[in-house]
Design a protein around this motif. Structure first.
Motif, mmCIF file in Angstrom:
data_model
loop_
_atom_site.group_PDB
_atom_site.id
_atom_site.type_symbol
_atom_site.label_atom_id
_atom_site.label_comp_id
_atom_site.label_asym_id
_atom_site.label_seq_id
_atom_site.Cartn_x
_atom_site.Cartn_y
_atom_site.Cartn_z
ATOM 1 N N UNK A 1 6.930 -8.164 37.952
ATOM 2 C CA UNK A 1 6.576 -7.435 39.168
ATOM 3 C C UNK A 1 7.768 -6.675 39.735
ATOM 4 N N UNK A 2 7.478 -5.661 40.536
ATOM 5 C CA UNK A 2 8.519 -4.772 41.066
ATOM 6 C C UNK A 2 9.109 -5.301 42.370
ATOM 7 N N UNK A 3 9.456 -6.586 42.374
ATOM 8 C CA UNK A 3 10.003 -7.200 43.588
ATOM 9 C C UNK A 3 11.422 -7.715 43.386
ATOM 10 N N UNK A 4 11.927 -7.646 42.157
ATOM 11 C CA UNK A 4 13.241 -8.225 41.885
ATOM 12 C C UNK A 4 14.375 -7.371 42.453
ATOM 13 N N UNK A 5 14.154 -6.070 42.509
ATOM 14 C CA UNK A 5 15.093 -5.140 43.144
ATOM 15 C C UNK A 5 14.454 -4.659 44.437
ATOM 16 N N UNK A 6 15.192 -4.721 45.538
ATOM 17 C CA UNK A 6 14.630 -4.359 46.841
ATOM 18 C C UNK A 6 14.563 -2.832 46.971
ATOM 19 N N UNK A 7 13.569 -2.282 46.323
ATOM 20 C CA UNK A 7 13.393 -0.827 46.316
ATOM 21 C C UNK A 7 13.070 -0.314 47.718
ATOM 22 N N UNK A 8 12.346 -1.103 48.498
ATOM 23 C CA UNK A 8 11.993 -0.676 49.855
ATOM 24 C C UNK A 8 13.242 -0.404 50.690
ATOM 25 N N UNK A 9 14.273 -1.232 50.523
ATOM 26 C CA UNK A 9 15.517 -1.009 51.271
ATOM 27 C C UNK A 9 16.148 0.311 50.857
ATOM 28 N N UNK B 1 12.561 3.406 36.341
ATOM 29 C CA UNK B 1 11.141 3.030 36.364
ATOM 30 C C UNK B 1 10.690 2.445 37.703
ATOM 31 N N UNK B 2 11.285 2.947 38.785
ATOM 32 C CA UNK B 2 10.877 2.558 40.134
ATOM 33 C C UNK B 2 11.030 1.065 40.394
ATOM 34 N N UNK B 3 11.848 0.389 39.580
ATOM 35 C CA UNK B 3 12.008 -1.057 39.725
ATOM 36 C C UNK B 3 10.882 -1.850 39.092
#
Length: 428
Positions: free
Chosen positions: A305-313, A344-346
């Protein structure tokens, strides 16, 4: 595993039907490197174990998955396939499955969240008897918004570590309403798919996205499970200085004894040139790490899932975002001018920026899956709701067939050796 062009077009939602012919070529190319699955297909064609069985599958829509779907269909199953990751769908593969092989597919590359879940629900509309999941989103949907279908389901298979973690928690909480078999936990899956498949395909994605030379650079791998080991080993072999971050002392010790440096991410963030997360957890790379990274640091996630890197921050705090600087590579410019590159957007990088695992390793994982589905037809009624392991004989059968396909042979115990191993009387 040749199949005639289908005359019947099933329900579907795909991006471009005109890609079907090209998709078929790539599916058949992958087939060449999946000899174990081919043998299982030949057996299923004769035995028809899935006659009358409907299977809903939420998986990466790739050429390798396509060959698994063909095997199940050859065994008599009715199938509806949707994607388990918005960026992993190969649109030509989806088109070929629908228009060349007559398999129902609901998947488009880069679909948004609403489209993603509408595809899951479309696959579930067949009212399945079995479910195949890769990350637990389909099973979660069944237990939240499609509960009316649960009574019809005999059981299912889960393909990935993240999904097994979620299923185990569901079982612990008493929420899981039918048996799910952890295909991910077979030796022929995690020892080979996770290690050799993830290791190679993750670095392939980094190279395609950045054209970056690893030799002499510091590559930080977050997590030293089988996936992390695979990435670390491949990177070391290419000349990288590999650093491991871990929360488990045993895995960290294993990494050190294999010659890798081990340190907290707070320290690794200051020296890394490339960061790859493979933990299955969230916020492994976050604001405190971004604050000390080098200019030009590259980040990629190979967890599900795309939660391992804090892309939102990054989205909220970067002074500027230069989207798609290269293939699937976004550049975030911070307030002090440092540039951080995200691939790849995280999302799952080996499928978001490359083609995923090589077919030869997926041959084992999907053979496990096919044989486990056959096992469920026979034994699901004897399994309690919860998470179950794949029977050892299936794992050994897949290993034996793969070994034979690669030209390997093993010894056979003599009667005296067999007796010795199965007795306690003989001492020193």
């Amino acid at each position: 595993m040749n199949s005639p062009v289908t005359a019947t077009i099933p329900r579907h939602d795909i991006a471009d039907a005109s890609l079907a012919a090209e998709g078929r070529k790539r599916i058949e190319w992958a087939e060449r490197n999946m000899p174990v699955l081919a043998q299982i297909r030949a057996r299923f064609e004769k035995s028809q174990p899935f006659t009358g069985v409907r299977i809903a599958a939420c998986m990466h829509v790739t050429t390798e998955t396509a060959n698994l779907m063909r095997v199940l269909k050859a065994g008599g199953a009715e199938i509806a396939l949707c994607a388990s990751n918005p960026l992993s769908t190969q649109d030509d593969t989806a088109a070929a499955l629908v228009h060349e092989y007559g398999i129902s597919v609901f998947a488009r590359n880069a679909v948004d969240r609403d489209g993603y879940y509408s595809h899951i629900n479309a696959a579930l509309d067949i009212e399945p008897h079995q479910v195949f999941d890769d990350g637990c989103d389909l099973v979660n949907t069944l237990h939240t918004t499609r509960k009316e279908l649960i009574g019809n389901i005999a059981g299912g298979c889960e393909e990935t570590t993240t999904g097994v973690i979620r299923l185990n928690q569901m079982a612990k909480d008493g929420a899981l309403q039918f048996p799910m078999i952890a295909v991910n936990d077979t030796d022929t899956k995690h020892m080979f798919d996770n290690r050799y498949g993830t290791g190679q395909s993750t670095l392939d994605a980094v190279f395609r996205a950045t054209n970056f030379l690893l030799a002499g650079r510091v590559l930080v791998v977050a997590g030293f499970g089988y996936c992390g080991k695979g990435v670390a080993e491949r990177a070391k072999g290419m000349g990288a200085d590999v650093v491991i971050t871990e929360i488990d002392p045993t895995k960290a010790l294993d990494a050190m004894m294999q010659g890798f440096r081990v340190m907290p991410m707070a320290d690794a963030a200051k020296i890394g040139d490339v960061f790859i997360t493979v933990t299955g957890n969230r916020d492994v790379l976050r604001d405190e790490h971004f604050a000390v990274m080098k200019d030009g640091a590259i980040m990629a996630n190979s967890g599900h899932f795309d939660i391992e890197i804090d892309v939102a921050w990054l989205e909220q705090n970067a002074k500027k975002k230069n989207a798609k600087m290269r293939h699937q590579t976004d550049e975030y410019v911070l307030s002090d001018g440092r540039r951080l590159l995200l691939i790849a957007e995280g999302r799952l990088v080996n499928l978001g920026a490359a083609e995923g695992h090589p077919a030869s390793v997926m041959d084992m994982s999907f053979s496990d899956q096919a044989l486990t589905a056959e096992y469920l037809v026979k034994e699901a009624m004897n399994l309690e709701p919860g998470v179950h392991t794949v029977p050892t004989y299936i794992d050994k059968e897949v290993a034996s067939l793969k070994l034979q396909s690669m030209g390997g042979k093993i010894d056979v115990l003599t009667p005296a050796q067999d007796m010795y191993l199965n007795s306690w009387e003989h001492g020193s």
